[in-house]
Design a protein around this motif. Structure first.
Motif, PDB file in Angstrom:
ATOM      1  N   ASN A 148      -7.041   0.415   0.690  1.00 34.58           N
ATOM      2  CA  ASN A 148      -6.941  -0.013   2.084  1.00 34.58           C
ATOM      3  C   ASN A 148      -8.153  -0.866   2.472  1.00 34.58           C
ATOM      4  OD1 ASN A 148      -5.872  -0.346   4.629  1.00 34.58           O
ATOM      5  ND2 ASN A 148      -6.110   1.764   5.258  1.00 34.58           N
ATOM      6  N   TYR A 149      -8.433  -0.965   3.765  1.00 32.77           N
ATOM      7  CA  TYR A 149      -9.488  -1.828   4.292  1.00 32.77           C
ATOM      8  C   TYR A 149      -9.275  -3.277   3.810  1.00 32.77           C
ATOM      9  CZ  TYR A 149     -12.217   2.075   6.212  1.00 32.77           C
ATOM     10  OH  TYR A 149     -12.646   3.145   6.929  1.00 32.77           O
ATOM     11  N   HIS A 150     -10.200  -3.835   3.036  1.00 28.81           N
ATOM     12  CA  HIS A 150     -10.111  -5.222   2.586  1.00 28.81           C
ATOM     13  C   HIS A 150      -9.989  -5.243   1.063  1.00 28.81           C
ATOM     14  CE1 HIS A 150     -14.263  -4.037   2.220  1.00 28.81           C
ATOM     15  NE2 HIS A 150     -14.451  -5.002   1.335  1.00 28.81           N
ATOM     16  N   GLU A 151      -9.604  -6.366   0.531  1.00 26.00           N
ATOM     17  CA  GLU A 151      -9.343  -6.487  -0.904  1.00 26.00           C
ATOM     18  C   GLU A 151     -10.611  -6.301  -1.722  1.00 26.00           C
ATOM     19  OE1 GLU A 151      -7.490  -6.046  -3.545  1.00 26.00           O
ATOM     20  OE2 GLU A 151      -6.058  -7.582  -2.906  1.00 26.00           O
ATOM     21  N   ARG A 161       0.824  -1.218   0.000  1.00 24.62           N
ATOM     22  CA  ARG A 161       0.000   0.000   0.000  1.00 24.62           C
ATOM     23  C   ARG A 161       0.858   1.268   0.000  1.00 24.62           C
ATOM     24  NH1 ARG A 161      -2.737   0.947   4.263  1.00 24.62           N
ATOM     25  NH2 ARG A 161      -1.676  -0.450   5.703  1.00 24.62           N
ATOM     26  N   TRP A 176      -9.393  -4.980   9.565  1.00 22.32           N
ATOM     27  CA  TRP A 176     -10.064  -4.588   8.318  1.00 22.32           C
ATOM     28  C   TRP A 176     -10.339  -5.784   7.409  1.00 22.32           C
ATOM     29  CZ3 TRP A 176     -12.404  -0.692   9.381  1.00 22.32           C
ATOM     30  CH2 TRP A 176     -11.890   0.583   9.640  1.00 22.32           C
ATOM     31  N   THR A 177      -9.480  -6.784   7.460  1.00 20.29           N
ATOM     32  CA  THR A 177      -9.604  -7.892   6.508  1.00 20.29           C
ATOM     33  C   THR A 177     -10.505  -9.020   7.019  1.00 20.29           C
ATOM     34  OG1 THR A 177      -7.609  -8.978   7.342  1.00 20.29           O
ATOM     35  CG2 THR A 177      -7.339  -7.369   5.576  1.00 20.29           C
ATOM     36  N   ASP A 234       1.548  -6.355   7.832  1.00 22.27           N
ATOM     37  CA  ASP A 234       0.394  -5.515   7.535  1.00 22.27           C
ATOM     38  C   ASP A 234      -0.820  -6.367   7.185  1.00 22.27           C
ATOM     39  OD1 ASP A 234      -0.727  -2.863   7.143  1.00 22.27           O
ATOM     40  OD2 ASP A 234      -0.796  -3.336   5.005  1.00 22.27           O
ATOM     41  N   GLU A 235      -0.591  -7.650   6.949  1.00 24.42           N
ATOM     42  CA  GLU A 235      -1.675  -8.574   6.590  1.00 24.42           C
ATOM     43  C   GLU A 235      -1.402  -9.920   7.259  1.00 24.42           C
ATOM     44  OE1 GLU A 235      -2.574  -7.377   1.963  1.00 24.42           O
ATOM     45  OE2 GLU A 235      -0.729  -8.475   2.395  1.00 24.42           O
ATOM     46  N   LYS A 250      -5.354  -6.961   2.209  1.00 25.06           N
ATOM     47  CA  LYS A 250      -5.878  -5.603   2.150  1.00 25.06           C
ATOM     48  C   LYS A 250      -5.868  -5.138   0.700  1.00 25.06           C
ATOM     49  CE  LYS A 250      -4.496  -4.171   6.780  1.00 25.06           C
ATOM     50  NZ  LYS A 250      -3.637  -3.280   7.594  1.00 25.06           N
ATOM     51  N   ASP A 251      -6.708  -4.174   0.419  1.00 19.88           N
ATOM     52  CA  ASP A 251      -6.707  -3.582  -0.913  1.00 19.88           C
ATOM     53  C   ASP A 251      -5.541  -2.599  -0.984  1.00 19.88           C
ATOM     54  OD1 ASP A 251      -7.421  -1.665  -3.131  1.00 19.88           O
ATOM     55  OD2 ASP A 251      -9.078  -3.080  -3.310  1.00 19.88           O
TER      56      ASP A 251
END
Length: 858
Positions: free
Chosen positions: A403-406, A179, A452-453, A392-393, A398-399
């Motif tokens: 950000n947040y989720h994919e 990211r 978030w994920t 980070d995951e 993550k997207d």
């Protein structure tokens, strides 16, 4: 839940060797370490004389080694992405710079006969998906770009006198796999390590200091010994503790028997009288010099820098360093540094860290992945507390753009989640073995905003209501929890979960940490803490660190009184710091971020960087530097910022003329201008950062009245001033102790200055100097509102690393000798070669007299 108390001490420096006794009190206070220059060095700098080529496909080469006669000659560390031009057609998530596939090769002679000694290659970081060969033999791979790795070369070394060829294939074709800007290539140091068949392995020592006081410290050293022989061996294990002046302060000799074809572990204990403790103000360092001796012959020598210090974390009380309550004035950082990309010379980091230190920063969070050993060495030497973050995951991605989720499913954005299940424990283990002797490291963070994920976490809060719009958070960011812990527990139990359970994965990761180190606490950066507290996630770590969720702190301290809670990430405001000051036990903030970084700029072209609160991408001070210095440094401070009223979030009261906030959100610092050049009568908001109770403002000698801290909820004093050319002056202080700050209107540029932070460089191929150009008017005042093109001509034994002006929307090539300034200034970084001489740097701006600086390289 038991009250959390975590104690520990550590340590660090460098030195030599001498035989001694078992206690420092038996030694002469002035006794020095004996010369050991005849002892063979384990480590050889392996950064020089590499070949490099970019290739067009991702297939691994089949016939190795490769013919590299036409490849580029380079020196490591190397980041090929930062050499490219910014391109709007690329992705803003990683700063509009490309990835790709690169291959490195190095030719070298066999250092010793393989039957007598073993040889290893140590890479501190390669980004990413790296595969390694020696003379065509596969050594292994390492997908994670942030973890160190090493390989045993011994069995594949040539014994006929011909060159060995080391090949490294780096596949960063999936260049949006993070990211933020990651860099590409062998972007950290490489070392060749040659040792006896009986030796201390890489990262083979672990130092702790279980008992520390001003009068005495107990030091425990754990030493691994590898015996590659087929027979058991008897050895003498000798360790000397050396202080930062080269004095031997403690020693231990122990006879050991090491089993054949195995790794053996031996413990040693030392007492150091009147220790010099490591802390943020006095980062005193020691070195444990450990030797393996056989028949009075030194067969291996290993140095472990460390620091003697104790740490304790306690619920409702906070953090204690050497028994003293200590608040962490922290910043989050990413690992890139502007024009050098991710291959950051130590001198570049040192300049930036010193500027942060000058503003009161004493703690750094390595967001969101492990940094280099060299960076941690600097933190040890300069006195920074470090929260060392791993991932980070976890299980889900993550997207990388949003950000947040994919929400994207394309090949170029697939990241570390593809490797987490197989590689996470190995990556974490190698990182911790490398880093756990650093006194600066005081926390292990297992992850960043992982919730978030796992989608159900946000819906359990009650703020997210629409599963088809998972970004619609309602009033979450401005509200505390709406449910009791019991209600949240029931909502969590009723929620739909995925294949992976966050608390189970976190428990696994945290247990890996505890297997290697129980002297430091674990933490994690929680973005949905009210759910994390009831789901079991918060229970997997020692410290619950909050991310932008200060409003949850009172709720959590009420319902979970025995849990240690603090702030791991925040915007960086006075309100954030007030939570630390007003809530016992909340001991830290880590603002986002201390220094500007590339990336996280999806569809924001031409902006390729942002978020820097204190320093911009070139390492220039921003007004945030002054703001936090006024809060964190216990010395008089006064600084002036200005900006047009219509862009400030304030308006002028019709009767009084006072600044009136448009909303509560207006009370917040911003990186305002530091000049006094506007249109006549244009309404300007003048913002004064200060730690005085009252401040008076003048324009051209006329008083505009006082402002009081009591009417400044964000500690910023404000006036609305119709612009008139001249001087604005702020005054504060008691009789005889007044201080002033001034900003003057400048005239047109008639020249420029050229300055450097160093006039002498070491001829080591690493040392750097920062050259700064600043436009000036006829009075020599810096001009911050005009810009011109500047060109740097370089002569002599130096290399130009690149140029920058610090602007977030600067998309001029870094790899150039010219650029247009921003705020009237520009930066060039030069680096010494390994040849002594005198270098000449000439800065040119059309129409102005050239400026010249000479730098000695020796």
């Amino acid at each position: 839940m038991m009250k959390l108390i975590i104690k520990n001490t550590f340590g660090l420096l460098i030195c030599l060797l001498i035989l001694g006794q078992t206690h420092a009190s038996k030694l002469n206070d002035n006794q020095q370490v004996a010369d050991t220059s005849n002892a063979a060095s384990r480590e050889v700098d392996f950064n020089f004389d590499w070949k490099f080529s970019l290739v067009n496909d991702t297939d691994l080469p089949e016939k190795l080694p490769l013919v590299d006669d036409s490849w580029r000659d380079i020196r490591l560390p190397h980041d090929w992405s930062v050499e490219a031009s910014f391109d709007e057609n690329l992705e803003g998530a990683t700063g509009y710079l490309p990835g790709g596939v690169g291959i490195y090769q190095k030719h070298f002679k066999t250092p010793h006969t393989p039957k007598d000694k073993s040889t290893f290659i140590l890479f501190d970081g390669v980004y990413n998906n790296a595969t390694f060969w020696l003379n065509g033999h596969l050594l292994g791979e390492n997908p994670y770009g942030y973890s160190p790795t090493y390989f045993n070369l011994t069995d594949y070394l040539n014994t006929d006198g011909s060159d060995n060829i080391l090949t490294v294939h780096v596949d960063h074709s999936r260049y949006v796999d993070s990211r933020w800007y990651t860099g590409s290539g062998i972007y950290r140091n490489v070392k060749l390590i040659t040792v006896n068949k009986i030796h201390i392995p890489i990262w083979g020592t672990f130092i702790t200091t279980p008992e520390v006081s001003d009068k005495q410290a107990k030091i425990h050293l754990s030493v691994d010994i590898d015996n590659e022989y087929k027979k058991n061996k008897s050895l003498m294990l000798v360790t000397h503790i050396i202080d930062n002046k080269g004095n031997r302060v403690a020693s231990n000799r122990k006879k050991v028997k090491v089993k054949s074809n195995s790794e053996n572990n031996v413990a040693q204990t030392f007492i150091v009288d009147n220790p010099l403790l490591w802390d943020t103000e006095n980062p005193n360092l020691y070195t444990a010099v450990t030797t393996l001796e056989s028949k009075d012959e030194i067969i291996d020598q290993y140095e472990t820098p460390f620091g003697i210090r104790s740490i304790k974390f306690e619920a409702k009380k906070g953090f204690f360093l050497n028994g003293k309550p200590t608040l962490m004035k922290g910043v989050s950082l990413h690992h890139d540094a502007g024009l050098v990309g991710a291959a950051v010379p130590k001198g570049v980091w040192k300049r930036r860290l010193q500027l942060l230190k000058d503003a009161g920063v004493n703690a750094i969070r390595t967001a969101h992945n492990p940094y280099s050993q060299e960076f941690l060495d600097l933190c040890d030497e300069m006195g920074f507390l470090v929260q060392n973050e791993f991932f980070d995951e976890f299980d889900y991605a993550k997207d990388k753009r949003l950000n947040y989720h994919e929400r994207h499913d394309d090949e170029i954005s697939k990241g570390y989640v593809e490797h987490f299940q197989k590689w996470a424990k190995s990556d974490l283990t190698r990182t911790m073995l490398r880093d756990r002797n650093h006194p600066s490291v005081v926390q292990w963070s297992i992850g960043n905003e992982i919730e978030w994920t796992y989608l159900h976490y946000r819906y359990v809060t009650g703020f997210w209501e629409d599963p088809n719009d998972p970004q619609n958070s309602g009033a979450y960011w401005g509200s505390g929890p709406m449910f009791t812990p019991e209600e949240l527990t029931q909502r969590f139990e009723d929620s739909k979960k995925g294949d992976y359970i966050l608390a189970e994965t976190a428990e696994k990761v945290a247990s890996w940490v505890k297997e290697l180190d129980t002297t430091r606490p674990t933490t994690t950066n929680m973005i949905v803490p009210q759910v994390s507290h009831v789901s079991g996630y918060a229970d997997t770590v020692d410290i619950s660190g909050y991310s932008y969720r200060n409003l949850t702190i009172p709720w959590a301290q009420t319902h979970f009184p025995d849990q240690l809670i603090t702030i791991n990430e925040n915007p960086g405001t006075w309100d954030d710091w007030k939570y630390v000051l007003e809530n016992p036990g909340v001991f830290s903030i880590f603002m986002w971020t201390g220094i500007d970084y590339m990336g996280e700029r999806h569809k924001k072209w031409p902006e390729k960087s942002g978020w820097g609160d204190m320093l911009d991408l070139a390492g220039f001070k921003q007004q945030g530097w002054n703001y936090f210095k006024s809060i964190w440094v216990n010395e008089p401070h006064l600084s002036i910022g200005t900006l047009p009223l219509d862009t400030s979030g304030f308006s002028a009261d019709e009767l009084s003329g006072l600044a009136v906030a448009d909303s509560k959100a207006s009370y917040n610092w911003r990186n305002s201008n530091r000049h006094w050049n506007y249109k006549k009568q244009q309404p300007i908001l003048v913002e004064i950062s200060s730690n005085y109770a009252t401040v008076e403002l003048f324009i051209n000698g006329r008083s505009l009245g006082y402002r009081s801290m009591s009417e400044s909820p964000d500690r910023i004093f404000r006036w609305v001033v119709p612009f008139e050319p001249g001087t604005i002056t702020a005054k504060a202080g008691f009789n005889g102790q007044e201080i002033i700050a001034e900003v003057e209107t400048t005239s047109k540029a008639v020249g420029f200055s050229l300055t450097t932070d160093k006039t002498v460089l070491d001829a080591d191929g690493y040392d750097v100097a920062h050259l700064i150009v600043q436009l000036t008017d006829k009075a020599g005042r810096p001009i911050k509102t005009d810009n011109m093109k500047v060109t740097f001509d370089i002569e002599g034994e130096i290399k130009l690393l690149g140029v920058d002006n610090g602007a977030q929307d600067n998309i001029q090539d870094f790899q150039s000798n010219s650029l247009i300034t921003s705020k009237g200034r520009a930066l060039a970084i030069i680096q010494a070669t390994r040849t002594a001489g005198v270098a000449k740097i000439t800065a040119k701006i059309k129409g102005f007299e050239d400026q010249i600086i000479y730098i000695k390289v020796k």
